[in-house]
Design an enzyme around this catalytic site. Structure first.
Site, PDB file in Angstrom:
ATOM      1  N   LYS A  53       0.800  -1.232   0.000  1.00  0.00           N
ATOM      2  CA  LYS A  53       0.000   0.000   0.000  1.00  0.00           C
ATOM      3  C   LYS A  53       0.833   1.283   0.000  1.00  0.00           C
ATOM      4  O   LYS A  53       0.386   2.326   0.476  1.00  0.00           O
ATOM      5  CB  LYS A  53      -0.997   0.022   1.173  1.00  0.00           C
ATOM      6  CG  LYS A  53      -1.857  -1.199   1.323  1.00  0.00           C
ATOM      7  CD  LYS A  53      -2.306  -1.807   0.033  1.00  0.00           C
ATOM      8  CE  LYS A  53      -3.359  -1.016  -0.702  1.00  0.00           C
ATOM      9  NZ  LYS A  53      -3.626  -1.670  -2.023  1.00  0.00           N
ATOM     10  N   HIS A 117       6.947  -7.950  -2.675  1.00  0.00           N
ATOM     11  CA  HIS A 117       6.737  -7.179  -1.447  1.00  0.00           C
ATOM     12  C   HIS A 117       7.713  -7.649  -0.359  1.00  0.00           C
ATOM     13  O   HIS A 117       7.712  -7.118   0.733  1.00  0.00           O
ATOM     14  CB  HIS A 117       5.323  -7.414  -0.907  1.00  0.00           C
ATOM     15  CG  HIS A 117       4.233  -6.657  -1.609  1.00  0.00           C
ATOM     16  ND1 HIS A 117       4.328  -5.316  -1.931  1.00  0.00           N
ATOM     17  CD2 HIS A 117       2.998  -7.044  -1.999  1.00  0.00           C
ATOM     18  CE1 HIS A 117       3.195  -4.937  -2.505  1.00  0.00           C
ATOM     19  NE2 HIS A 117       2.385  -5.949  -2.568  1.00  0.00           N
ATOM     20  N   SER A 147      -4.454   2.703   4.511  1.00  0.00           N
ATOM     21  CA  SER A 147      -4.690   2.248   3.141  1.00  0.00           C
ATOM     22  C   SER A 147      -4.918   0.732   3.110  1.00  0.00           C
ATOM     23  O   SER A 147      -5.836   0.237   2.452  1.00  0.00           O
ATOM     24  CB  SER A 147      -3.480   2.626   2.272  1.00  0.00           C
ATOM     25  OG  SER A 147      -3.705   2.262   0.944  1.00  0.00           O
TER      26      SER A 147
HETATM   27  P1  A3P Z   1      -4.687   5.287  -0.458  1.00  0.00           P
HETATM   28  O1  A3P Z   1      -5.400   4.061   0.033  1.00  0.00           O
HETATM   29  O2  A3P Z   1      -4.038   6.061   0.661  1.00  0.00           O
HETATM   30  O3  A3P Z   1      -5.525   6.149  -1.324  1.00  0.00           O
HETATM   31  P2  A3P Z   1      -0.459   0.004  -3.683  1.00  0.00           P
HETATM   32  O4  A3P Z   1      -0.505   0.340  -5.122  1.00  0.00           O
HETATM   33  O5  A3P Z   1       0.929  -0.263  -3.165  1.00  0.00           O
HETATM   34  O6  A3P Z   1      -1.423  -1.056  -3.343  1.00  0.00           O
HETATM   35  O7  A3P Z   1      -0.876   1.325  -2.898  1.00  0.00           O
HETATM   36  C1  A3P Z   1      -2.182   1.811  -2.967  1.00  0.00           C
HETATM   37  C2  A3P Z   1      -2.174   3.263  -2.581  1.00  0.00           C
HETATM   38  O8  A3P Z   1      -1.637   4.038  -3.661  1.00  0.00           O
HETATM   39  C3  A3P Z   1      -3.596   3.773  -2.355  1.00  0.00           C
HETATM   40  O9  A3P Z   1      -3.468   4.798  -1.368  1.00  0.00           O
HETATM   41  C4  A3P Z   1      -3.933   4.317  -3.729  1.00  0.00           C
HETATM   42  O10 A3P Z   1      -5.012   5.230  -3.728  1.00  0.00           O
HETATM   43  C5  A3P Z   1      -2.610   4.986  -4.105  1.00  0.00           C
HETATM   44  N1  A3P Z   1      -2.477   5.186  -5.554  1.00  0.00           N
HETATM   45  C6  A3P Z   1      -2.871   4.370  -6.563  1.00  0.00           C
HETATM   46  N2  A3P Z   1      -2.575   4.909  -7.743  1.00  0.00           N
HETATM   47  C7  A3P Z   1      -2.001   6.112  -7.503  1.00  0.00           C
HETATM   48  C8  A3P Z   1      -1.511   7.164  -8.356  1.00  0.00           C
HETATM   49  N3  A3P Z   1      -1.559   7.082  -9.666  1.00  0.00           N
HETATM   50  N4  A3P Z   1      -0.988   8.255  -7.749  1.00  0.00           N
HETATM   51  C9  A3P Z   1      -0.930   8.358  -6.400  1.00  0.00           C
HETATM   52  N5  A3P Z   1      -1.391   7.407  -5.561  1.00  0.00           N
HETATM   53  C10 A3P Z   1      -1.920   6.289  -6.096  1.00  0.00           C
END
Ligand code: A3P
Length: 307
Positions: A53, A117, A147
């Site tokens: 996340k 991961h 998140s």
């Molecule tokens: P939030 O839940 O705080 O909104 P991962 O990709 O490692 O699973 O992480 C997910 C987090 O990255 C989520 O955070 C998601 O909304 C955010 N995220 C996904 N795409 C993104 C983007 N293009 N730019 C910034 N944050 C992004």
């Protein structure tokens, strides 16, 4: 599996196992161990290792667009990121093993883009031996916790129950987190990035948010595909920023309607929530935040790493 000494309720709906000092979600441990024993890295591979996340979906899109920019441009409607989820363009190694798709590795074009991961000390030995590039991404632990909780709640199988938030937070403070304790995971990659800066690049979500253009340029240099002055002038970096922007990605049809996962199937939309720094303030109490800050300060003390 003799080195599994502890099991714990997880932070969502399934238990975690402690294996060689790190916590693994139950369903990922066997595939991770299989991959650890058999994956053969190539010197040209690009491995992305991330805290769960921390923005993996985003950084996968960024690295894909940087590395493949001579093949695809966002001006072309056919860019894979406008047609598919970044996890499909840049798969997790544990997902490949989970689906028993190891053959796929033999047919991937070079450089192969592969993600994990897992902590540095658990990586397949061939990654360090091959000398391939490794990019690591982490995030403020409080935002990662919030998140993760939202994500797990969205993807949980029907009928399963989430660990109550207070209990999950207690576990988190004890170091329970997928592929964590996250402080140990961050410190391992941090140490390697200092020891081998040409092989390991350490990034933070917050830094990407603050100055994405600068970080994309740094990333391209690290990956040995620097932008030429002409590309910078032509606005190639800005195009990549736009293509990987939260709203752009969130609105791609494949990210709204497509599905993901083998152990549990869920909508790709679960990867996009708010994409903000500091959203923890709306979800955990000031006391919980203080408790986590104190732990993080103690654990990261002297490392130069702050959030
Ligand atoms: P939030 O839940 O705080 O909104 P991962 O990709 O490692 O699973 O992480 C997910 C987090 O990255 C989520 O955070 C998601 O909304 C955010 N995220 C996904 N795409 C993104 C983007 N293009 N730019 C910034 N944050 C992004």
């Amino acid at each position: 599996m003799t080195s599994i000494i502890q099991t714990s309720k997880g932070l969502g709906f399934s238990p975690y196992y402690k294996y060689q000092n790190f916590w693994y979600p139950e369903h990922l441990l066997p595939h991770t161990l299989d991959m650890q024993a058999t994956f053969k890295a190539q010197p040209s591979d690009i491995i992305l290792a991330t805290m769960m996340k921390s923005g993996t979906t985003w950084l996968k899109a960024i690295i894909f667009s940087v590395v493949k920019r001579h093949q695809y441009t966002s001006a072309q409607k056919k860019h894979p990121l406008l047609d598919s989820n970044s996890h499909d363009c840049f798969p997790f190694l544990h997902s490949i093993y989970e689906k028993n798709n190891q053959n796929q590795l033999d047919f991937m074009p070079s450089p192969r883009l592969l993600a994990v991961h897992m902590p540095f000390s658990h990586l397949p030995a061939s990654i360090a031996e091959s000398g391939c590039k490794l990019v690591y991404l982490c995030r403020n632990p409080k935002d990662a916790f919030v998140s993760l909780r939202h994500y797990l709640d969205k993807i949980k199988p029907i009928g399963s129950e989430m660990t109550p938030v207070d209990e999950a937070f207690d576990l988190f403070c004890q170091g329970v987190f997928p592929f964590g304790p996250i402080w140990d995971q961050m410190l391992e990659y941090r140490r390697e990035s200092i020891k081998s800066p040409d092989k390991v690049l350490f990034l933070k979500y917050e830094d990407l948010k603050e100055d994405l253009a600068e970080n994309i340029i740094k990333l391209a240099e690290f990956l040995s595909c620097p932008f030429s002055a002409e590309e910078v002038k032509r606005g190639v970096v800005e195009e990549i920023i736009q293509l990987c922007d939260f709203e752009t990605m969130k609105n791609v049809k494949a990210n709204q309607e497509g599905e993901h996962g083998a152990f549990v199937r869920f909508k790709n939309s679960a990867f996009f929530r708010k994409g903000k720094i500091g959203d923890w303030k709306d979800h955990i109490t000031p006391d919980m935040a203080k408790r986590m800050d104190k732990i993080i300060e103690q654990k990261l003390h002297g490392s130069g790493l702050v959030f």
